[in-house]
Design a protein around this motif. Sequence first.
Motif, PDB file in Angstrom:
ATOM      1  N   LEU A 282      39.219  31.197 -59.326  1.00 55.16           N
ATOM      2  CA  LEU A 282      38.517  30.394 -60.008  1.00 55.16           C
ATOM      3  C   LEU A 282      37.874  31.485 -60.628  1.00 55.16           C
ATOM      4  CD1 LEU A 282      36.247  28.957 -56.918  1.00 55.16           C
ATOM      5  CD2 LEU A 282      38.496  28.001 -58.390  1.00 55.16           C
ATOM      6  N   HIS A 283      37.235  31.314 -62.396  1.00 55.17           N
ATOM      7  CA  HIS A 283      37.261  32.717 -63.117  1.00 55.17           C
ATOM      8  C   HIS A 283      35.890  31.954 -62.918  1.00 55.17           C
ATOM      9  CE1 HIS A 283      36.897  28.758 -65.545  1.00 55.17           C
ATOM     10  NE2 HIS A 283      38.532  28.849 -65.759  1.00 55.17           N
ATOM     11  N   ILE A 284      34.847  32.712 -63.807  1.00 57.94           N
ATOM     12  CA  ILE A 284      33.388  33.005 -64.331  1.00 57.94           C
ATOM     13  C   ILE A 284      32.861  31.655 -64.784  1.00 57.94           C
ATOM     14  CG2 ILE A 284      32.760  33.688 -66.714  1.00 57.94           C
ATOM     15  CD1 ILE A 284      31.886  35.557 -64.305  1.00 57.94           C
ATOM     16  N   GLY A 285      33.564  30.618 -65.055  1.00 59.52           N
ATOM     17  CA  GLY A 285      32.802  29.342 -65.737  1.00 59.52           C
ATOM     18  C   GLY A 285      32.799  28.712 -64.130  1.00 59.52           C
ATOM     19  N   HIS A 286      33.967  28.765 -63.667  1.00 60.04           N
ATOM     20  CA  HIS A 286      33.277  28.098 -61.600  1.00 60.04           C
ATOM     21  C   HIS A 286      32.228  28.663 -61.487  1.00 60.04           C
ATOM     22  CE1 HIS A 286      38.017  27.693 -62.407  1.00 60.04           C
ATOM     23  NE2 HIS A 286      37.670  26.583 -62.308  1.00 60.04           N
ATOM     24  N   THR A 287      32.469  30.178 -61.503  1.00 57.91           N
ATOM     25  CA  THR A 287      31.441  31.167 -60.816  1.00 57.91           C
ATOM     26  C   THR A 287      29.778  30.168 -61.237  1.00 57.91           C
ATOM     27  OG1 THR A 287      32.618  32.600 -60.567  1.00 57.91           O
ATOM     28  CG2 THR A 287      30.149  33.147 -60.034  1.00 57.91           C
TER      29      THR A 287
ATOM     30  N   VAL B 226      27.711  18.960 -62.446  1.00 56.71           N
ATOM     31  CA  VAL B 226      29.765  18.804 -62.948  1.00 56.71           C
ATOM     32  C   VAL B 226      29.008  19.552 -64.535  1.00 56.71           C
ATOM     33  CG1 VAL B 226      29.813  17.271 -61.560  1.00 56.71           C
ATOM     34  CG2 VAL B 226      28.805  16.939 -63.968  1.00 56.71           C
ATOM     35  N   GLY B 227      30.557  19.747 -64.421  1.00 59.11           N
ATOM     36  CA  GLY B 227      30.769  20.508 -65.562  1.00 59.11           C
ATOM     37  C   GLY B 227      30.913  18.874 -66.653  1.00 59.11           C
ATOM     38  N   LYS B 228      30.913  19.284 -68.491  1.00 58.05           N
ATOM     39  CA  LYS B 228      30.884  18.272 -68.954  1.00 58.05           C
ATOM     40  C   LYS B 228      32.101  17.586 -69.051  1.00 58.05           C
ATOM     41  CE  LYS B 228      31.650  20.702 -73.088  1.00 58.05           C
ATOM     42  NZ  LYS B 228      31.428  21.381 -74.464  1.00 58.05           N
ATOM     43  N   GLU B 229      33.083  18.287 -68.471  1.00 56.16           N
ATOM     44  CA  GLU B 229      34.269  17.265 -69.085  1.00 56.16           C
ATOM     45  C   GLU B 229      34.764  16.493 -67.705  1.00 56.16           C
ATOM     46  OE1 GLU B 229      34.535  20.330 -67.536  1.00 56.16           O
ATOM     47  OE2 GLU B 229      35.335  21.092 -66.187  1.00 56.16           O
ATOM     48  N   ILE B 230      33.914  16.762 -66.508  1.00 58.58           N
ATOM     49  CA  ILE B 230      33.813  15.214 -65.731  1.00 58.58           C
ATOM     50  C   ILE B 230      32.457  14.688 -65.670  1.00 58.58           C
ATOM     51  CG2 ILE B 230      36.058  17.224 -64.390  1.00 58.58           C
ATOM     52  CD1 ILE B 230      33.327  18.038 -62.946  1.00 58.58           C
TER      53      ILE B 230
ATOM     54  N   THR C 196      36.237  22.290 -52.568  1.00 59.09           N
ATOM     55  CA  THR C 196      38.030  22.684 -52.942  1.00 59.09           C
ATOM     56  C   THR C 196      38.620  20.510 -52.496  1.00 59.09           C
ATOM     57  OG1 THR C 196      38.797  23.083 -50.685  1.00 59.09           O
ATOM     58  CG2 THR C 196      38.623  24.867 -52.512  1.00 59.09           C
ATOM     59  N   ASP C 197      39.373  20.662 -53.920  1.00 57.52           N
ATOM     60  CA  ASP C 197      39.585  19.038 -54.281  1.00 57.52           C
ATOM     61  C   ASP C 197      41.878  19.403 -54.134  1.00 57.52           C
ATOM     62  OD1 ASP C 197      40.782  17.140 -55.695  1.00 57.52           O
ATOM     63  OD2 ASP C 197      39.990  17.231 -57.291  1.00 57.52           O
ATOM     64  N   GLU C 198      42.008  19.708 -53.108  1.00 52.93           N
ATOM     65  CA  GLU C 198      43.373  19.947 -52.958  1.00 52.93           C
ATOM     66  C   GLU C 198      44.302  19.391 -53.235  1.00 52.93           C
ATOM     67  OE1 GLU C 198      42.874  22.110 -49.595  1.00 52.93           O
ATOM     68  OE2 GLU C 198      40.904  23.269 -49.962  1.00 52.93           O
TER      69      GLU C 198
ATOM     70  N   TRP D 249      29.581  24.325 -71.320  1.00 57.24           N
ATOM     71  CA  TRP D 249      31.170  25.790 -70.950  1.00 57.24           C
ATOM     72  C   TRP D 249      30.264  26.806 -71.070  1.00 57.24           C
ATOM     73  CZ3 TRP D 249      35.556  22.482 -73.505  1.00 57.24           C
ATOM     74  CH2 TRP D 249      35.981  21.359 -71.869  1.00 57.24           C
ATOM     75  N   LEU D 250      31.089  27.724 -70.396  1.00 55.07           N
ATOM     76  CA  LEU D 250      30.771  28.891 -70.487  1.00 55.07           C
ATOM     77  C   LEU D 250      32.451  29.346 -71.393  1.00 55.07           C
ATOM     78  CD1 LEU D 250      29.827  31.382 -67.962  1.00 55.07           C
ATOM     79  CD2 LEU D 250      28.795  30.284 -69.936  1.00 55.07           C
ATOM     80  N   LEU D 251      32.250  29.723 -72.778  1.00 56.29           N
ATOM     81  CA  LEU D 251      33.165  29.780 -73.607  1.00 56.29           C
ATOM     82  C   LEU D 251      33.999  31.620 -73.832  1.00 56.29           C
ATOM     83  CD1 LEU D 251      31.831  27.606 -76.722  1.00 56.29           C
ATOM     84  CD2 LEU D 251      33.662  27.081 -74.415  1.00 56.29           C
TER      85      LEU D 251
ATOM     86  N   THR E  98      28.132  21.240 -56.029  1.00 55.73           N
ATOM     87  CA  THR E  98      28.915  21.748 -57.114  1.00 55.73           C
ATOM     88  C   THR E  98      29.855  20.133 -57.022  1.00 55.73           C
ATOM     89  OG1 THR E  98      30.425  22.708 -55.905  1.00 55.73           O
ATOM     90  CG2 THR E  98      28.329  23.590 -56.406  1.00 55.73           C
ATOM     91  N   PRO E  99      30.178  20.780 -58.224  1.00 53.39           N
ATOM     92  CA  PRO E  99      31.405  19.843 -58.359  1.00 53.39           C
ATOM     93  C   PRO E  99      32.946  20.200 -57.436  1.00 53.39           C
ATOM     94  CG  PRO E  99      31.756  20.484 -60.245  1.00 53.39           C
ATOM     95  CD  PRO E  99      30.438  20.765 -59.409  1.00 53.39           C
ATOM     96  N   ILE E 100      33.804  20.154 -56.524  1.00 54.97           N
ATOM     97  CA  ILE E 100      34.477  20.542 -55.811  1.00 54.97           C
ATOM     98  C   ILE E 100      36.145  21.179 -56.504  1.00 54.97           C
ATOM     99  CG2 ILE E 100      34.073  19.734 -53.394  1.00 54.97           C
ATOM    100  CD1 ILE E 100      36.298  17.355 -53.944  1.00 54.97           C
ATOM    101  N   TYR E 101      35.833  22.945 -55.974  1.00 58.82           N
ATOM    102  CA  TYR E 101      37.861  22.953 -57.033  1.00 58.82           C
ATOM    103  C   TYR E 101      38.501  22.914 -56.839  1.00 58.82           C
ATOM    104  CZ  TYR E 101      32.939  25.232 -58.438  1.00 58.82           C
ATOM    105  OH  TYR E 101      31.731  25.170 -59.265  1.00 58.82           O
ATOM    106  N   TYR E 102      39.578  22.885 -57.623  1.00 62.19           N
ATOM    107  CA  TYR E 102      41.613  22.448 -57.451  1.00 62.19           C
ATOM    108  C   TYR E 102      41.123  24.195 -57.767  1.00 62.19           C
ATOM    109  CZ  TYR E 102      42.227  18.160 -60.181  1.00 62.19           C
ATOM    110  OH  TYR E 102      41.983  17.381 -60.049  1.00 62.19           O
ATOM    111  N   PRO E 103      41.913  23.864 -56.080  1.00 60.58           N
ATOM    112  CA  PRO E 103      42.857  25.811 -55.947  1.00 60.58           C
ATOM    113  C   PRO E 103      44.097  25.990 -56.257  1.00 60.58           C
ATOM    114  CG  PRO E 103      42.835  24.274 -53.933  1.00 60.58           C
ATOM    115  CD  PRO E 103      42.415  23.120 -54.873  1.00 60.58           C
TER     116      PRO E 103
END
Length: 650
Positions: A19-24, A261-265, A50-52, A293-295, A10-15
Amino acid sequence: MEKQKFYITTPIYYPSDKLHIGHTYCTVATDAMARYKRLTGCDVMFLTGTDEHGQKIQDKAKEAGVTPQQFVDGIVDGPRGVRDLWQLMNISNDRFIRTTDGYHVSAIQKIFKAMYDKGDIYKGKYVGKYCKPCESFWTESQLKDGKCPDCGREVQDAQEEAYFFRLSKYAQRVQDLLENTDFLEPRSRVHEMVNNFIKPGLEDLCVSRTSFSWGVPVDFDEGHVVYVWIDALFNYMTALGYQNEAHDDLERYWPADVHFVGKEIVRFHSIIWPAMLMSLDLPLPKKVYGHGWLLLDGGKMSKSKGNVVDPYLLAEKFGVDALRFFLLRTFPFGSDGNFSNELLIQTINVDLANDLGNLLSRTTAMAVKYFGGTLPEAKLADEAQDGELIALASGLRGRYEAQMEKFQFQNALAEVFKLIQRANKYIDETAPWVLGKDIAANGARLSQVLYNLLETTRICGVLLTPFMPESMEKLFAQLGSCCQSWESAAAWGSLSQTVTVTKGENLFPRIDLDKALAELEELQADAAQPAVEREPFMEDVDFETFSKSDFRVVKVKDCQPVKKSKKLLRFTLDDGSGTDRQILSGISMYYQPEELLGKTLVAIVNLPPRKMMGLESCGMLLSAVHQERGEERLNLLMLDDSIPAGAKLY
Ligand code: ME8
């Protein structure tokens, strides 16, 4: 035979926020894929993390008055943090990387140096705008109305020394990779990358910063930190042991089979990432898949817009498996999808409660009612009546697999639910309750019918396990813990003819739509308000300035409301000097005057006297003030009554 390897990330998340449902969404999809591959017998490595580093985290930490490390620790390891969320969502990652892990940091330094030694990273000048008071560099596009986005003041042209990666050198090779292989999917994203980014001309990429310090230091040039995307992208390899000794799986799992990965990355993963790997002569990942994305209300969820959906809230209310299922059943993985509470509840009601839940409960209930739970030996199925159901069930695994291999979770689940719906129709067609009226005459046929239903349910259960692992375990418990292997999902008849089933709990109770929607709206409105809002810390003052404030213990001798004032209370205080002190305080909405009589409080006593409503106030009482769910709360600072009036506070 050696197992086939499958490495998925998965992408590593920015903490920077919870996190929200989109990351989930992405992590649940990766988990379903990893579980599916394990089910098929693969040797799977599933990485998340995580990308810290970076300016944003440094700024957020400052705002919160903690160090960047403390800040990220809180969001990653703290209550309801990243790790907690993945545990709750039943995410089966094999490894979790934090880019602040020591082994990763030193590996990134080696990687940066290797590209520098190769001549693919060179020192140049970063041309931009500079805000002197803020000591910040900005690019043209970061400016707000041509001014500093932080303070709004004028900026000036400036140059900063920085390192650059020769991205331009790899433009053609990357374009070939995108156009002539299936490296990037869905294919629509290829055109976007090539036409919007590569064809207009790929410029070399600035890969170091000196304007902030929260990053991996360039170890051969003090003051520079490595650009966060180099640090982030190489996580996929350092987590396996590339340039470090902490892990030793690089040979086993690299190259990755797929990065979700999500489309913006996608741009970072399909242009910058392969170019850097090419620079180091490393094998490229086999595939990058850019999901949608979940909108929410047609827009992207983001904390700054305040329109995020809390996965904890939904999972706790509707169940983890129902939420996992909904995310993958409802939205095509490669495209955007509109999230709504209503859609979530309807999906649970229609697919899980009605279709799957009913099939299981009706079938087990009849097996218990007519045969005490254990089916008698019956002759093989009746071709004419049962052939269609059996053919559909026998071919399901193949159809499901074809979709799963293309990451089309929605279609794979649609195949399973077609069979479930067919099985429910088969119940209506065969009317087992009619057969059950005369067991002596129809027992054999009834047993055959129930067997066909149980076997169909079992096959669906195997294929639903990657999506709803815990619920399927419960389903199999009701089916007598029968065979759940991948092979058996394509082998009609794997269920024992004399299976013993039990009627267990209802796996997916029906939800009252209106009631649940109203409850959710209330909960989500509450959750949208931070429970406690903290004022940002103020600028530092020197000790001398601080020590000029005279804080004293005071005792309340009298307290009266001030006539015609809605807020003010008039205090007569003993401050230890022998002369009463009068202070006015705007706190009458928080305290009744009589409850404060005799209390030991704290006042600052060397403020110049002020007149309010014609009365003089000589000082100020100290209280703690905070916002709670949008409302102001106030508590006077109260001390132990044994402390004498006039005692000084430092
Ligand atoms: O991008 N719907 O981290 P991130 C679907 N650290 N996906 C969403 C989403 C939504 N509403 N909102 C976010 C980063 N995401 C980098 C990754 S990888 C080497 C570094 C997805 O926490 C988003 O598309 O901002 C991205 O793929 C992921 O969540 C992490 O986002």
